[in-house]
Design a protein around this motif. Structure first.
Motif, mmCIF file in Angstrom:
data_model
loop_
_atom_site.group_PDB
_atom_site.id
_atom_site.type_symbol
_atom_site.label_atom_id
_atom_site.label_comp_id
_atom_site.label_asym_id
_atom_site.label_seq_id
_atom_site.Cartn_x
_atom_site.Cartn_y
_atom_site.Cartn_z
ATOM 1 N N PRO A 385 0.653 -1.299 -0.003
ATOM 2 C CA PRO A 385 0.105 0.117 0.005
ATOM 3 C C PRO A 385 0.777 1.219 -0.061
ATOM 4 O O PRO A 385 1.811 1.375 0.722
ATOM 5 C CB PRO A 385 -0.813 0.005 1.213
ATOM 6 C CG PRO A 385 -0.791 -1.535 1.507
ATOM 7 C CD PRO A 385 0.459 -2.161 1.254
ATOM 8 N N SER A 386 0.425 2.222 -0.748
ATOM 9 C CA SER A 386 1.272 3.438 -0.857
ATOM 10 C C SER A 386 1.430 4.525 0.056
ATOM 11 O O SER A 386 2.037 5.187 0.158
ATOM 12 C CB SER A 386 0.665 4.395 -2.344
ATOM 13 O OG SER A 386 -0.620 4.815 -2.098
ATOM 14 N N ASP A 387 0.388 4.196 1.259
ATOM 15 C CA ASP A 387 0.491 4.968 2.404
ATOM 16 C C ASP A 387 1.763 4.258 3.526
ATOM 17 O O ASP A 387 1.829 4.973 4.692
ATOM 18 C CB ASP A 387 -0.620 5.028 2.953
ATOM 19 C CG ASP A 387 -1.780 5.790 2.438
ATOM 20 O OD1 ASP A 387 -1.398 6.583 1.424
ATOM 21 O OD2 ASP A 387 -3.046 5.893 2.916
ATOM 22 N N GLY A 388 2.194 3.117 2.939
ATOM 23 C CA GLY A 388 2.984 2.272 3.915
ATOM 24 C C GLY A 388 2.385 1.644 5.009
ATOM 25 O O GLY A 388 3.025 0.726 5.567
ATOM 26 N N GLU A 389 1.019 1.400 4.813
ATOM 27 C CA GLU A 389 0.148 0.638 5.584
ATOM 28 C C GLU A 389 -1.368 0.585 5.221
ATOM 29 O O GLU A 389 -1.526 1.455 4.094
ATOM 30 C CB GLU A 389 0.101 1.095 7.276
ATOM 31 C CG GLU A 389 -0.376 2.276 7.269
ATOM 32 C CD GLU A 389 -0.648 2.815 8.722
ATOM 33 O OE1 GLU A 389 0.227 2.278 9.629
ATOM 34 O OE2 GLU A 389 -0.856 4.151 9.103
ATOM 35 N N GLN A 390 -2.015 -0.530 5.658
ATOM 36 C CA GLN A 390 -3.262 -0.497 5.165
ATOM 37 C C GLN A 390 -4.047 0.707 5.338
ATOM 38 O O GLN A 390 -4.051 1.241 6.452
ATOM 39 C CB GLN A 390 -4.045 -1.674 5.474
ATOM 40 C CG GLN A 390 -3.518 -3.145 5.005
ATOM 41 C CD GLN A 390 -4.366 -4.110 5.657
ATOM 42 O OE1 GLN A 390 -5.541 -4.297 4.984
ATOM 43 N NE2 GLN A 390 -3.815 -4.828 6.555
ATOM 44 N N ARG A 391 -4.789 1.073 4.298
ATOM 45 C CA ARG A 391 -5.788 2.350 4.853
ATOM 46 C C ARG A 391 -7.131 1.652 5.179
ATOM 47 O O ARG A 391 -7.652 0.540 4.306
ATOM 48 C CB ARG A 391 -6.034 3.140 3.576
ATOM 49 C CG ARG A 391 -7.218 4.023 3.690
ATOM 50 C CD ARG A 391 -7.419 5.066 2.415
ATOM 51 N NE ARG A 391 -6.213 5.937 2.320
ATOM 52 C CZ ARG A 391 -6.065 6.658 1.007
ATOM 53 N NH1 ARG A 391 -6.945 6.381 -0.029
ATOM 54 N NH2 ARG A 391 -4.925 7.443 1.117
ATOM 55 N N GLN A 392 -7.947 2.167 5.892
ATOM 56 C CA GLN A 392 -9.182 1.642 6.375
ATOM 57 C C GLN A 392 -10.116 1.999 5.339
ATOM 58 O O GLN A 392 -10.237 3.155 5.047
ATOM 59 C CB GLN A 392 -9.676 1.958 7.815
ATOM 60 C CG GLN A 392 -8.893 1.606 9.060
ATOM 61 C CD GLN A 392 -9.125 1.769 10.297
ATOM 62 O OE1 GLN A 392 -9.872 2.922 10.633
ATOM 63 N NE2 GLN A 392 -8.866 0.959 11.124
ATOM 64 N N VAL A 393 -10.978 1.227 5.118
ATOM 65 C CA VAL A 393 -12.083 1.340 4.010
ATOM 66 C C VAL A 393 -13.315 0.901 4.169
ATOM 67 O O VAL A 393 -13.534 0.173 5.029
ATOM 68 C CB VAL A 393 -11.256 0.984 2.481
ATOM 69 C CG1 VAL A 393 -9.932 1.492 2.115
ATOM 70 C CG2 VAL A 393 -11.300 -0.547 2.627
ATOM 71 N N PRO A 394 -14.504 1.377 3.623
ATOM 72 C CA PRO A 394 -15.795 0.787 4.037
ATOM 73 C C PRO A 394 -16.267 -0.475 3.476
ATOM 74 O O PRO A 394 -16.917 -1.049 3.901
ATOM 75 C CB PRO A 394 -16.569 2.033 3.474
ATOM 76 C CG PRO A 394 -15.852 2.545 2.189
ATOM 77 C CD PRO A 394 -14.458 2.600 2.596
#
Length: 402
Positions: A385-394
């Motif tokens: 993931p490009s944020d460096g960690e998982q993004r929380q998504v709906p």
């Protein structure tokens, strides 16, 4: 079949030296390097060589002709909630999952908290969970010609995947007459409309529903609003502004703005009321699950006007001509080892895999794929993931096995 000849695909599996030109690959049958995840389900890491640099990708293929393989909605428990895809997949018992629709990730209205609810319609387990927000209230790229904010990636009760279109249909039947329902568990309602909110919405405030307009997401919140709480078919309370907190069982909350608010104001505590809501598929085929999505290819041809400039992490889903084979794809981006893809390249890649129809899902920092393989007890994240960690998504698309 259209394909981008500047993109090359290499399988990073058992046979690392296998090189396949992305243009054209007519068959999406299993190849050397595929990892058997479950009956009818395989996984493959990919390496793409493009004119703008390398791209690392991951592909899950689902064969729906195998009765043991299935697709379904991933969700954290309510519409206005979010969680990491790996947690959603493992919580649902899925063998694989990818992130789904764009969502209300930021807010332009002072004092109004983002709901995290998704943009498009949502069906889970055959039940209508939410409708699409007005076109101007969307998050995500501009829609290509022929696409709609009501479009979904879906699975029918006929076990064929498809791109469908879902519209909210509903009515409030009370002593003052019939009031049309234009929204279902949405973070934004049409101007002048009425929306129904159920326990599926969650605990988040419903205040965002009356902000913006059908053309402008950033327009001020309406001050002409009304909320009605109905339990067991009887009006229990009314308020001038939308409320917050969980919605109890057997309870429906109606939120109206402008003309819709005026119609709801005619209802009083103690009035008997019947509320009916559903999502109507444009093609008439009942759906077991659906998630909002942006079409990028139909009948083997990319939709006109797809962006060819912006490189980003991508999440996409492709469907074979007969609807019985599904390709779930993620491509990493925004890093030296993976530059990302533009939308045209994403469509071309899906065409090369044998997909006739394809959709673009939420990308960027949301792009995530989790897979459980025979040597792992749980689904784990396979991409970077490009944020460096998982993004929380709906929400997301889950792959299940019986």
């Amino acid at each position: 079949m259209v394909a981008n000849r500047s993109v090359r695909l290499r399988a990073l599996g058992v046979v690392c030296g296998l090189a396949v030109l992305v243009s054209p690959v007519p068959s999406a049958t299993a190849q050397d390097g595929d990892i058997a995840v479950a009956p009818g389900v395989s996984y493959r890491p990919l390496a793409l060589s493009t004119s703008h640099g390398p791209v690392v990708g991951h592909l899950v293929t689902v064969d729906l002709t195998d009765p043991r393989a299935d697709l379904g909605l991933l969700q954290p428990g309510s519409v206005a909630a979010k969680d990491e895809i790996a947690d959603q997949a493992n919580g649902a018992g899925a063998v694989a999952g990818i992130n789904g629709d764009f969502f209300n990730i930021s807010e332009e209205h002072p004092g109004v908290v983002p709901t995290s609810a998704s943009v498009g319609p949502e069906i889970g387990g055959g039940e209508a969970l939410k409708g699409a927000v007005p076109h101007g209230q969307r998050f995500g790229p501009a829609l290509p010609e022929g696409a709609s904010h009501e479009d979904v990636f879906a699975l029918g009760f006929d076990r064929r995947a498809r791109i469908s279109r879902l519209a909210v249909a509903g009515a409030v039947l009370g002593p003052t007459g019939v009031v049309d329902v234009a929204g279902l568990n949405q973070y934004a309602l049409p101007v002048g409309g009425v929306g129904a909110y159920t326990g599926d919405w969650g605990e988040v405030s419903r205040a965002r529903a009356v902000c913006g307009t059908d053309e402008n997401r950033s327009a001020p919140c309406s001050t002409a609003t009304e909320e009605i709480v109905i339990t067991d078919g009887v009006v229990r309370s009314e308020a001038d502004v939308p409320g917050t907190g969980p919605i109890p069982p057997r309870t429906v909350v109606l939120v109206g703005r402008e003309d819709g608010a005026a119609q709801l104001e005619a209802l009083d505590p103690g009035d008997p009321v019947v509320v009916r809501t559903t999502l109507l598929p444009a093609d008439g085929v009942p759906l077991t699950f659906a998630v909002g999505a942006m079409p990028i290819m139909r009948e083997g041809v990319p939709l006109p006007g797809l962006d060819t400039a912006e490189l980003a992490p991508r999440t996409a889903a492709g469907i074979s001509p007969d609807g019985r084979r599904v390709h779930l794809l993620v491509a990493d981006g925004r890093s030296p080892v993976s530059t990302g893809l533009n939308l045209q390249e994403t469509a071309d890649l899906m065409a090369s895999l044998g997909a006739a129809d394809a959709v673009n899902l939420d990308g960027g920092g949301s792009t995530t794929m989790a897979v459980r393989t025979p040597d792992t007890p749980h689904a784990t994240v396979r991409n970077a993931p490009s944020d460096g960690e998982q993004r929380q998504v709906p929400n997301g698309i889950g792959v299940f096995t019986r």
